[in-house]
Design a protein around this motif. Structure first.
Motif, PDB file in Angstrom:
ATOM      1  N   CYS A  77     -45.887  10.710  24.644  1.00  9.62           N
ATOM      2  CA  CYS A  77     -45.852   9.265  24.370  1.00  9.62           C
ATOM      3  C   CYS A  77     -45.432   8.434  25.573  1.00  9.62           C
ATOM      4  N   LYS A  78     -45.131   9.098  26.688  1.00 11.70           N
ATOM      5  CA  LYS A  78     -44.830   8.374  27.920  1.00 11.70           C
ATOM      6  C   LYS A  78     -46.095   7.685  28.439  1.00 11.70           C
ATOM      7  N   ALA A  79     -47.244   8.296  28.180  1.00 12.53           N
ATOM      8  CA  ALA A  79     -48.523   7.733  28.623  1.00 12.53           C
ATOM      9  C   ALA A  79     -49.042   6.736  27.591  1.00 12.53           C
ATOM     10  N   LEU A  80     -49.870   5.848  28.030  1.00 11.07           N
ATOM     11  CA  LEU A  80     -50.500   4.874  27.141  1.00 11.07           C
ATOM     12  C   LEU A  80     -51.297   5.612  26.060  1.00 11.07           C
ATOM     13  N   HIS A  81     -51.086   5.231  24.805  1.00 11.01           N
ATOM     14  CA  HIS A  81     -51.788   5.848  23.679  1.00 11.01           C
ATOM     15  C   HIS A  81     -51.766   4.883  22.511  1.00 11.01           C
ATOM     16  N   GLY A  82     -52.486   5.211  21.449  1.00 13.52           N
ATOM     17  CA  GLY A  82     -52.570   4.315  20.308  1.00 13.52           C
ATOM     18  C   GLY A  82     -52.294   5.003  18.990  1.00 13.52           C
ATOM     19  N   HIS A  83     -52.050   4.168  17.983  1.00 16.56           N
ATOM     20  CA  HIS A  83     -51.793   4.641  16.620  1.00 16.56           C
ATOM     21  C   HIS A  83     -52.499   3.720  15.630  1.00 16.56           C
ATOM     22  N   THR A  84     -52.795   4.254  14.477  1.00 16.22           N
ATOM     23  CA  THR A  84     -53.095   3.433  13.311  1.00 16.22           C
ATOM     24  C   THR A  84     -51.814   3.426  12.498  1.00 16.22           C
ATOM     25  N   TYR A  85     -51.084   2.332  12.600  1.00 15.05           N
ATOM     26  CA  TYR A  85     -49.800   2.204  11.917  1.00 15.05           C
ATOM     27  C   TYR A  85     -50.022   1.814  10.461  1.00 15.05           C
ATOM     28  N   ARG A  86     -49.121   2.268   9.607  1.00 15.99           N
ATOM     29  CA  ARG A  86     -49.091   1.844   8.211  1.00 15.99           C
ATOM     30  C   ARG A  86     -47.732   1.187   7.977  1.00 15.99           C
ATOM     31  N   LEU A  87     -47.751  -0.014   7.431  1.00 15.33           N
ATOM     32  CA  LEU A  87     -46.548  -0.814   7.281  1.00 15.33           C
ATOM     33  C   LEU A  87     -46.332  -1.162   5.815  1.00 15.33           C
ATOM     34  N   GLN A  88     -45.130  -0.907   5.315  1.00 10.52           N
ATOM     35  CA  GLN A  88     -44.767  -1.281   3.945  1.00 10.52           C
ATOM     36  C   GLN A  88     -43.610  -2.268   4.013  1.00 10.52           C
ATOM     37  N   ILE A  89     -43.764  -3.384   3.312  1.00 10.02           N
ATOM     38  CA  ILE A  89     -42.728  -4.416   3.270  1.00 10.02           C
ATOM     39  C   ILE A  89     -42.375  -4.666   1.810  1.00 10.02           C
ATOM     40  N   ALA A  90     -41.081  -4.571   1.499  1.00  6.35           N
ATOM     41  CA  ALA A  90     -40.618  -4.765   0.122  1.00  6.35           C
ATOM     42  C   ALA A  90     -39.630  -5.921   0.067  1.00  6.35           C
ATOM     43  N   VAL A  91     -39.834  -6.803  -0.911  1.00  6.21           N
ATOM     44  CA  VAL A  91     -38.918  -7.916  -1.148  1.00  6.21           C
ATOM     45  C   VAL A  91     -38.494  -7.898  -2.607  1.00  6.21           C
ATOM     46  N   SER A  92     -37.336  -8.481  -2.880  1.00  7.23           N
ATOM     47  CA  SER A  92     -36.875  -8.563  -4.260  1.00  7.23           C
ATOM     48  C   SER A  92     -36.426  -9.985  -4.558  1.00  7.23           C
ATOM     49  N   GLY A  93     -36.346 -10.275  -5.842  1.00  7.63           N
ATOM     50  CA  GLY A  93     -35.883 -11.580  -6.285  1.00  7.63           C
ATOM     51  C   GLY A  93     -35.972 -11.661  -7.798  1.00  7.63           C
ATOM     52  N   PHE A  94     -35.743 -12.865  -8.292  1.00  6.25           N
ATOM     53  CA  PHE A  94     -35.824 -13.111  -9.726  1.00  6.25           C
ATOM     54  C   PHE A  94     -37.154 -13.793 -10.035  1.00  6.25           C
ATOM     55  N   LEU A  95     -37.658 -13.551 -11.219  1.00  3.77           N
ATOM     56  CA  LEU A  95     -38.991 -14.011 -11.588  1.00  3.77           C
ATOM     57  C   LEU A  95     -39.076 -15.533 -11.681  1.00  3.77           C
ATOM     58  N   ASP A  96     -40.228 -16.062 -11.281  1.00  6.26           N
ATOM     59  CA  ASP A  96     -40.496 -17.490 -11.416  1.00  6.26           C
ATOM     60  C   ASP A  96     -41.058 -17.771 -12.806  1.00  6.26           C
ATOM     61  N   GLU A  97     -41.481 -18.993 -13.032  1.00  8.68           N
ATOM     62  CA  GLU A  97     -41.976 -19.398 -14.354  1.00  8.68           C
ATOM     63  C   GLU A  97     -43.234 -18.635 -14.780  1.00  8.68           C
TER      64      GLU A  97
END
Length: 147
Positions: A44-64
């Protein structure tokens, strides 16, 4: 036979909200990017690429509507705040100065997304998980922010 409700029962005082507790929702994204690592002896010292997978989780209380936060709104934050700096980019140039490890990147993503999240109904980012490969990921959680 099934009959769909035709109207909201406001007159009876009934609500579309069934759950009165905090709920978490999550959305997943993918992006392709190139980078290299400094101060690292390995492939990984050399230039290389990835197909990244990203998960984002949020929480809260329900709206109307009975929703924490619309999945489309999560996507909109990703599209405006994150995708332009991540997708098809050379991360060493497009991100703030850092070694572009998954560990550094996941924290930057967490901070960037948290700042863009509206301050309503107790909305808060819970965690971000960034997969660099299908079996390797880094994660940052809200409870680690001050610890």
């Amino acid at each position: 036979m099934f009959f769909a409700p035709k109207e909201i029962k406001e007159a009876t005082g009934e609500s579309l909200i069934y759950c009165q507790r905090r709920v978490m929702v999550s959305k997943e994204f993918t992006f392709d990017a190139a980078h290299h690592l400094f101060n690292y002896e390995g492939k990984c010292k050399a230039l290389h690429g990835h197909t990244y997978r990203l998960q984002i989780a949020v929480s809260g209380f329900l709206d109307e509507r009975g929703m924490v936060y619309d999945f489309g709104d999560l996507k909109a934050i990703y599209k405006t705040e994150l995708e332009p700096k991540l997708d098809h980019r050379y991360l060493n140039e497009s991100l703030p100065y850092m070694n572009t490890t998954a560990e550094n990147m996941v924290y930057w993503i967490y901070q960037t997304f948290a700042q863009a999240l509206p301050n309503e109904r107790g909305l808060q980012i819970e965690h971000v998980r960034l997969y660099e490969t299908p079996s390797s990921y880094a994660e940052f959680r809200r409870e680690w922010e001050h610890g």
